[in-house]
Design an enzyme around this catalytic site. Structure first.
Site, PDB file in Angstrom:
ATOM      1  N   ARG A 160       0.832  -1.213   0.000  1.00  0.00           N
ATOM      2  CA  ARG A 160       0.000   0.000   0.000  1.00  0.00           C
ATOM      3  C   ARG A 160       0.860   1.254   0.000  1.00  0.00           C
ATOM      4  O   ARG A 160       1.891   1.308   0.663  1.00  0.00           O
ATOM      5  CB  ARG A 160      -0.900   0.031   1.243  1.00  0.00           C
ATOM      6  CG  ARG A 160      -1.829   1.248   1.290  1.00  0.00           C
ATOM      7  CD  ARG A 160      -2.552   1.366   2.628  1.00  0.00           C
ATOM      8  NE  ARG A 160      -1.630   1.657   3.725  1.00  0.00           N
ATOM      9  CZ  ARG A 160      -1.132   2.864   3.985  1.00  0.00           C
ATOM     10  NH1 ARG A 160      -1.455   3.902   3.234  1.00  0.00           N
ATOM     11  NH2 ARG A 160      -0.295   3.045   5.001  1.00  0.00           N
ATOM     12  N   VAL A 161       0.417   2.248  -0.767  1.00  0.00           N
ATOM     13  CA  VAL A 161       0.931   3.614  -0.656  1.00  0.00           C
ATOM     14  C   VAL A 161      -0.275   4.516  -0.441  1.00  0.00           C
ATOM     15  O   VAL A 161      -1.416   4.107  -0.656  1.00  0.00           O
ATOM     16  CB  VAL A 161       1.731   4.050  -1.910  1.00  0.00           C
ATOM     17  CG1 VAL A 161       3.064   3.328  -1.982  1.00  0.00           C
ATOM     18  CG2 VAL A 161       0.917   3.829  -3.179  1.00  0.00           C
ATOM     19  N   SER A 162      -0.016   5.746  -0.021  1.00  0.00           N
ATOM     20  CA  SER A 162      -1.121   6.603   0.416  1.00  0.00           C
ATOM     21  C   SER A 162      -1.842   7.350  -0.695  1.00  0.00           C
ATOM     22  O   SER A 162      -2.956   7.823  -0.498  1.00  0.00           O
ATOM     23  CB  SER A 162      -0.609   7.616   1.448  1.00  0.00           C
ATOM     24  OG  SER A 162      -0.130   6.938   2.591  1.00  0.00           O
ATOM     25  N   SER A 163      -1.215   7.497  -1.863  1.00  0.00           N
ATOM     26  CA  SER A 163      -1.861   8.280  -2.919  1.00  0.00           C
ATOM     27  C   SER A 163      -1.507   7.744  -4.297  1.00  0.00           C
ATOM     28  O   SER A 163      -0.551   6.979  -4.464  1.00  0.00           O
ATOM     29  CB  SER A 163      -1.445   9.749  -2.819  1.00  0.00           C
ATOM     30  OG  SER A 163      -0.069   9.892  -3.120  1.00  0.00           O
TER      31      SER A 163
ATOM     32  N   GLN B  22       2.116   8.130  -5.713  1.00  0.00           N
ATOM     33  CA  GLN B  22       3.223   7.335  -5.185  1.00  0.00           C
ATOM     34  C   GLN B  22       3.281   5.989  -5.895  1.00  0.00           C
ATOM     35  O   GLN B  22       2.292   5.531  -6.467  1.00  0.00           O
ATOM     36  CB  GLN B  22       3.037   7.129  -3.677  1.00  0.00           C
ATOM     37  CG  GLN B  22       3.100   8.425  -2.880  1.00  0.00           C
ATOM     38  CD  GLN B  22       2.791   8.197  -1.408  1.00  0.00           C
ATOM     39  OE1 GLN B  22       1.706   7.760  -1.057  1.00  0.00           O
ATOM     40  NE2 GLN B  22       3.749   8.490  -0.557  1.00  0.00           N
TER      41      GLN B  22
END
Length: 200
Positions: free
Chosen positions: A8-11, A14
């Site tokens: 997972r990345v936040s946006s 990314q």
């Protein structure tokens, strides 16, 4: 017994390259990904993974904060893995994958409890700083309390429109009941009563 990797990345801006490279290193059988904030567990990749996992599987992440940035959510997810019979491997916590399942689980539980203590302690510090800040502002006469969302002078455009619409309907008597008026504008009855108190 499958090895499932969650990344997972936040946006959207990314990239997942480092995490996906790790999933290839460990020869993951299945990879689930998200480009969403870790503040919520309402993520399509996470939901799909939780539906996919079965007893005996292993879920691997590079760090606990890939699962969530919320301590309570991490607790719930780890407990769910336990209930299903799924092992969790966290790459940046080597002490939680020694090869001894009992030791690994004990160390993981200890790390999560420690995170909870740190998170709770930080919340208490933030609350105390806020309380002190409010007290100082009150002494200066600068504290006005929390801004109202539904008010004539609200900085929230939608809230201001809701307030004006309710005021117009209420003063014109253009409503069947207060419950109907609340439903019309998509707010709770408690919120409606607070708005009506401002109008009166």
């Amino acid at each position: 017994m499958a090895l499932i990797f969650y990344a997972r990345v936040s946006s959207q801006g990314q990239n997942l390259d480092r995490q996906l490279a790790r999933s290839k290193e460990v020869k993951a059988d299945k990879v689930f990904t998200d480009k969403f904030s870790g503040k919520t567990t309402n993520r399509p990749g996470l939901k799909a993974m939780l539906q996919f996992i079965r007893e005996g599987d292993t879920v691997e992440v590079i760090s606990l904060d890939r699962l969530s940035r919320n301590y309570q959510d991490i607790q719930h997810l780890v407990q769910r893995f336990k209930d299903i019979g799924v092992k969790l491997v966290v790459d940046d916590l080597p002490q939680t994958h020694t090869g001894n399942e009992l030791v690994d689980q004990f160390m993981l539980d200890m790390m999560i409890n420690l995170m909870g203590f740190v998170a709770q302690n930080e919340r208490e510090k933030i609350k105390e700083r806020q309380r002190q800040g409010i007290e100082q502002a009150k002494k200066r006469g600068a504290y006005k309390g929390r801004a109202k969302k539904y008010a004539a002078d609200s900085s929230d455009r939608e809230g201001k429109l809701v307030f004006e619409g309710i005021k117009r309907d209420y003063q014109a008597g253009d409503y069947q009941s207060k419950a109907q008026l609340a439903r019309k504008y998509g707010i709770s009855r408690q919120q409606l009563y607070r708005i009506l108190n401002l109008i009166k």
